[in-house]
Design an enzyme around this catalytic site. Structure first.
Site, PDB file in Angstrom:
ATOM      1  N   LYS A 142       0.867  -1.182   0.000  1.00  0.00           N
ATOM      2  CA  LYS A 142       0.000   0.000   0.000  1.00  0.00           C
ATOM      3  C   LYS A 142       0.896   1.221   0.000  1.00  0.00           C
ATOM      4  O   LYS A 142       2.027   1.171   0.495  1.00  0.00           O
ATOM      5  CB  LYS A 142      -0.883  -0.003   1.258  1.00  0.00           C
ATOM      6  CG  LYS A 142      -2.124   0.845   1.145  1.00  0.00           C
ATOM      7  CD  LYS A 142      -3.264   0.154   0.424  1.00  0.00           C
ATOM      8  CE  LYS A 142      -4.406   1.076   0.166  1.00  0.00           C
ATOM      9  NZ  LYS A 142      -5.585   0.391  -0.375  1.00  0.00           N
TER      10      LYS A 142
ATOM     11  N   ASP B  75      -6.938   4.311  -4.729  1.00  0.00           N
ATOM     12  CA  ASP B  75      -7.626   4.178  -3.438  1.00  0.00           C
ATOM     13  C   ASP B  75      -8.239   5.551  -3.181  1.00  0.00           C
ATOM     14  O   ASP B  75      -8.452   6.324  -4.137  1.00  0.00           O
ATOM     15  CB  ASP B  75      -6.649   3.753  -2.335  1.00  0.00           C
ATOM     16  CG  ASP B  75      -7.354   3.352  -1.028  1.00  0.00           C
ATOM     17  OD1 ASP B  75      -7.945   2.266  -0.975  1.00  0.00           O
ATOM     18  OD2 ASP B  75      -7.320   4.132  -0.051  1.00  0.00           O
TER      19      ASP B  75
HETATM   20  P1  NDP Z   1     -12.915   7.764  -2.979  1.00  0.00           P
HETATM   21  O1  NDP Z   1     -11.855   8.756  -2.770  1.00  0.00           O
HETATM   22  O2  NDP Z   1     -13.447   7.548  -4.354  1.00  0.00           O
HETATM   23  O3  NDP Z   1     -14.169   8.066  -2.017  1.00  0.00           O
HETATM   24  C1  NDP Z   1     -14.016   8.171  -0.646  1.00  0.00           C
HETATM   25  C2  NDP Z   1     -15.349   8.591  -0.048  1.00  0.00           C
HETATM   26  O4  NDP Z   1     -15.257   8.535   1.375  1.00  0.00           O
HETATM   27  C3  NDP Z   1     -15.745  10.003  -0.403  1.00  0.00           C
HETATM   28  O5  NDP Z   1     -17.141  10.077  -0.399  1.00  0.00           O
HETATM   29  C4  NDP Z   1     -15.147  10.801   0.761  1.00  0.00           C
HETATM   30  O6  NDP Z   1     -15.778  12.044   0.981  1.00  0.00           O
HETATM   31  C5  NDP Z   1     -15.418   9.857   1.911  1.00  0.00           C
HETATM   32  N1  NDP Z   1     -14.446  10.050   2.977  1.00  0.00           N
HETATM   33  C6  NDP Z   1     -13.096  10.009   2.889  1.00  0.00           C
HETATM   34  N2  NDP Z   1     -12.530  10.244   4.082  1.00  0.00           N
HETATM   35  C7  NDP Z   1     -13.550  10.459   4.930  1.00  0.00           C
HETATM   36  C8  NDP Z   1     -13.627  10.757   6.319  1.00  0.00           C
HETATM   37  N3  NDP Z   1     -12.521  10.895   7.066  1.00  0.00           N
HETATM   38  N4  NDP Z   1     -14.861  10.895   6.873  1.00  0.00           N
HETATM   39  C9  NDP Z   1     -15.982  10.774   6.111  1.00  0.00           C
HETATM   40  N5  NDP Z   1     -15.978  10.490   4.819  1.00  0.00           N
HETATM   41  C10 NDP Z   1     -14.782  10.332   4.230  1.00  0.00           C
HETATM   42  O7  NDP Z   1     -12.339   6.386  -2.372  1.00  0.00           O
HETATM   43  P2  NDP Z   1     -12.809   4.897  -2.646  1.00  0.00           P
HETATM   44  O8  NDP Z   1     -14.273   4.852  -2.864  1.00  0.00           O
HETATM   45  O9  NDP Z   1     -11.904   4.312  -3.654  1.00  0.00           O
HETATM   46  O10 NDP Z   1     -12.438   4.181  -1.266  1.00  0.00           O
HETATM   47  C11 NDP Z   1     -13.349   4.107  -0.180  1.00  0.00           C
HETATM   48  C12 NDP Z   1     -12.921   3.025   0.793  1.00  0.00           C
HETATM   49  O11 NDP Z   1     -12.889   1.761   0.104  1.00  0.00           O
HETATM   50  C13 NDP Z   1     -11.519   3.187   1.412  1.00  0.00           C
HETATM   51  O12 NDP Z   1     -11.527   2.647   2.720  1.00  0.00           O
HETATM   52  C14 NDP Z   1     -10.657   2.323   0.501  1.00  0.00           C
HETATM   53  O13 NDP Z   1      -9.470   1.899   1.151  1.00  0.00           O
HETATM   54  C15 NDP Z   1     -11.616   1.164   0.282  1.00  0.00           C
HETATM   55  N6  NDP Z   1     -11.301   0.345  -0.904  1.00  0.00           N
HETATM   56  C16 NDP Z   1     -11.249   0.903  -2.143  1.00  0.00           C
HETATM   57  C17 NDP Z   1     -10.983   0.116  -3.233  1.00  0.00           C
HETATM   58  C18 NDP Z   1     -11.044   0.633  -4.623  1.00  0.00           C
HETATM   59  O14 NDP Z   1     -10.995  -0.176  -5.545  1.00  0.00           O
HETATM   60  N7  NDP Z   1     -11.185   1.928  -4.847  1.00  0.00           N
HETATM   61  C19 NDP Z   1     -10.648  -1.325  -3.082  1.00  0.00           C
HETATM   62  C20 NDP Z   1     -10.842  -1.837  -1.724  1.00  0.00           C
HETATM   63  C21 NDP Z   1     -11.120  -1.001  -0.695  1.00  0.00           C
HETATM   64  P3  NDP Z   1     -15.207  13.397   0.299  1.00  0.00           P
HETATM   65  O15 NDP Z   1     -15.708  13.393  -1.103  1.00  0.00           O
HETATM   66  O16 NDP Z   1     -15.751  14.482   1.150  1.00  0.00           O
HETATM   67  O17 NDP Z   1     -13.705  13.293   0.375  1.00  0.00           O
END
Ligand code: NDP
Length: 448
Positions: free
Chosen positions: A129, A169
């Site tokens: 990571k 991510d």
């Molecule tokens: P994105 O950046 O596309 O989206 C993240 C989302 O979570 C946004 O809506 C963001 O809001 C919100 N967010 C981020 N930080 C916080 C916080 N501290 N409090 C509240 N809301 C928050 O990321 P992903 O969708 O790719 O990833 C989401 C999760 O899934 C993570 O835990 C990631 O590790 C996990 N994951 C992702 C994978 C992938 O293929 N993308 C694979 C496996 C796991 P805002 O728009 O305001 O920033």
């Protein structure tokens, strides 16, 4: 030699001493250790080879300065990382996260979990990571590009198609992957599948964008089907509105569920009528193209917006946390149980505190840990690597079928170790299943 048995408290004290202040990493290891230590003690070949001790130490951590100039000409400095956690069963594989909360502890927790998750997919991928405390929010495309180019100028020395294959991510989507891959290709003078999550024009795979969200919902459907139930007609609460949340919502809607909420770091929207496919298209455009706030959904469709809150007070049968780590506390878990939740599948990594997981287990709520339920993303990344090395592209239908099969395999592996007594403990199931393959490979290599 005496047979060595591990004690959870002693093991954790040693780990905390060696990794001071890294609370997210401690939490992730504790979650595994609770189930793995009894397993290791029953299988002394692992304990004698100190495998858990070795697996909780990353192969290496690379940390570097990233300098870039903003649009006003100011020089900015961020810190970049790559945690190459374990490559016992394949090249390091795992995403890059760009978010102000990124630090070594967060990336070690994510890298550690990635090792087990990747093993569960049945594909030959090790775990890693990386990322940076850089915040892409509010930056222009040119600023993001300059940052990505500077970041890759160091990172490229440490990655490669057979060494380490990063992906996206939080904060790293198609735009960032494009800039990163462009710079990698320029520096290496080679076109290889070293990053995944690429756009289709330059080696990306169909379904990769949707894979984590779809996979999470496929896993949820498998858990419910195993109980003779399904998602049809269920009320679903989702956190997040990024990549994972968007496609979890899409698949849940397609399977007949009613999605009530989505959120971002500002708060959550509650649409009592349910988020339709048309309304979801608005969210995808809002968050991916216009990079706006989820509150705009409430203004457009006239529903409730709860500023600064997470959506766990909303009554539902299904919860899909898809935003970030540590979003479901014990109190949230108790409220969800009181309101009649039957199942939860994690799209995000470690969104649930350990004590909250215990609440779900005590109340026989089906609970899928992210390493099982969100493995669809990395699985399709693995398929992207295979397509790149063979220089072929599989069809959407074929990839969706492979994704479903992988999620079903993971579900089966969880049943093997976590089934019994009429309730499946998916945490107990997922860890040993992921652990055994990596542990056996490490045993075969001797003491390295
Ligand atoms: P994105 O950046 O596309 O989206 C993240 C989302 O979570 C946004 O809506 C963001 O809001 C919100 N967010 C981020 N930080 C916080 C916080 N501290 N409090 C509240 N809301 C928050 O990321 P992903 O969708 O790719 O990833 C989401 C999760 O899934 C993570 O835990 C990631 O590790 C996990 N994951 C992702 C994978 C992938 O293929 N993308 C694979 C496996 C796991 P805002 O728009 O305001 O920033």
């Amino acid at each position: 030699m005496q047979i060595k048995t591990l004690e959870l408290d002693e093991f954790m004290q040693g780990l905390i001493r060696r990794n001071p202040g890294e609370t997210e990493f401690h939490q992730a290891v504790q979650e595994v250790a609770e189930d793995i230590i009894p397993f290791v003690n029953q299988h002394p070949q692992y304990g004698d080879a100190a495998l858990l001790e070795r697996m909780t130490e990353p192969d290496r951590i690379i940390s570097f300065r990233v300098c870039w100039a903003d649009d006003e000409g100011n020089i900015r400095v961020n810190r970049g990382y790559r945690v190459q956690y374990n490559n016992a069963i394949g090249p390091y594989k795992g995403g890059l996260r760009f978010h102000p909360s990124v630090n070594q502890s967060v990336l070690k927790f994510l890298g550690f979990e990635q090792v087990f998750k990747n093993s569960l997919t049945t594909l030959p991928m090790g775990g890693g990571k990386g990322g940076s405390d850089f915040n892409p929010k509010g930056k222009s495309d040119r600023e993001v590009m300059r940052f990505c180019q500077s970041f890759m100028t160091e990172l490229h020395k440490h990655i490669g198609p057979n060494r380490d294959v990063p992906a996206g991510d939080i904060g790293v989507g198609a735009r960032e992957i494009g800039y990163l891959f462009g710079q990698y290709k320029r520096l290496e003078n080679e076109f290889t599948g070293t990053l995944t999550g690429k756009s289709l024009e330059f080696g990306g795979s169909l379904i990769r964008t949707e894979a984590t969200g779809y996979g999470t919902v496929y896993f949820m459907e498998l858990m419910l089907n195993h109980r003779g139930d399904s998602l049809k007609g269920k009320e679903v609460v989702i956190s997040g509105s990024g990549n994972v949340a968007q496609y979890a919502a899409e698949k849940a809607i397609q399977l007949g569920a009613k999605v009530l909420t989505m959120s971002d770091s500002g708060g959550y929207i509650y649409d009592k009528d349910g988020i339709s496919e048309e309304k979801l298209a608005f969210i995808i455009d809002l968050k991916t193209i216009r990079r706006g706030r989820i509150s705009e959904y409430a203004e457009k469709f006239g529903c409730d917006y709860h500023q600064g809150k997470r959506p766990w007070d909303v009554p539902c049968q299904i919860a899909l946390p898809c935003a970030t780590q540590n979003e479901i506390s014990v109190e949230n878990a108790k409220t969800l149980v009181k309101n009649g939740i039957i199942a939860i599948a994690e799209g995000a990594n470690m969104p649930t505190f350990i004590d909250a997981i215990h609440v779900f287990h005590d109340n026989k709520v089906l609970y899928a840990p992210g390493k099982a339920s969100n493995a669809g993303g990395v699985a399709v990344s693995g398929l992207e690597m295979s397509q790149n090395s063979q220089r072929i592209s599989w069809s959407r239908k074929e990839l969706d079928e492979r994704l479903r099969n992988i999620m079903s395999d993971i579900h089966q592996q969880c049943l093997k170790y976590g089934g019994g007594n009429g309730y499946v403990d998916y945490v107990k199931g997922a860890w040993p299943a992921g652990f055994v393959k990596v542990a056996n490979a490490m045993l075969a290599y001797g003491v390295v």
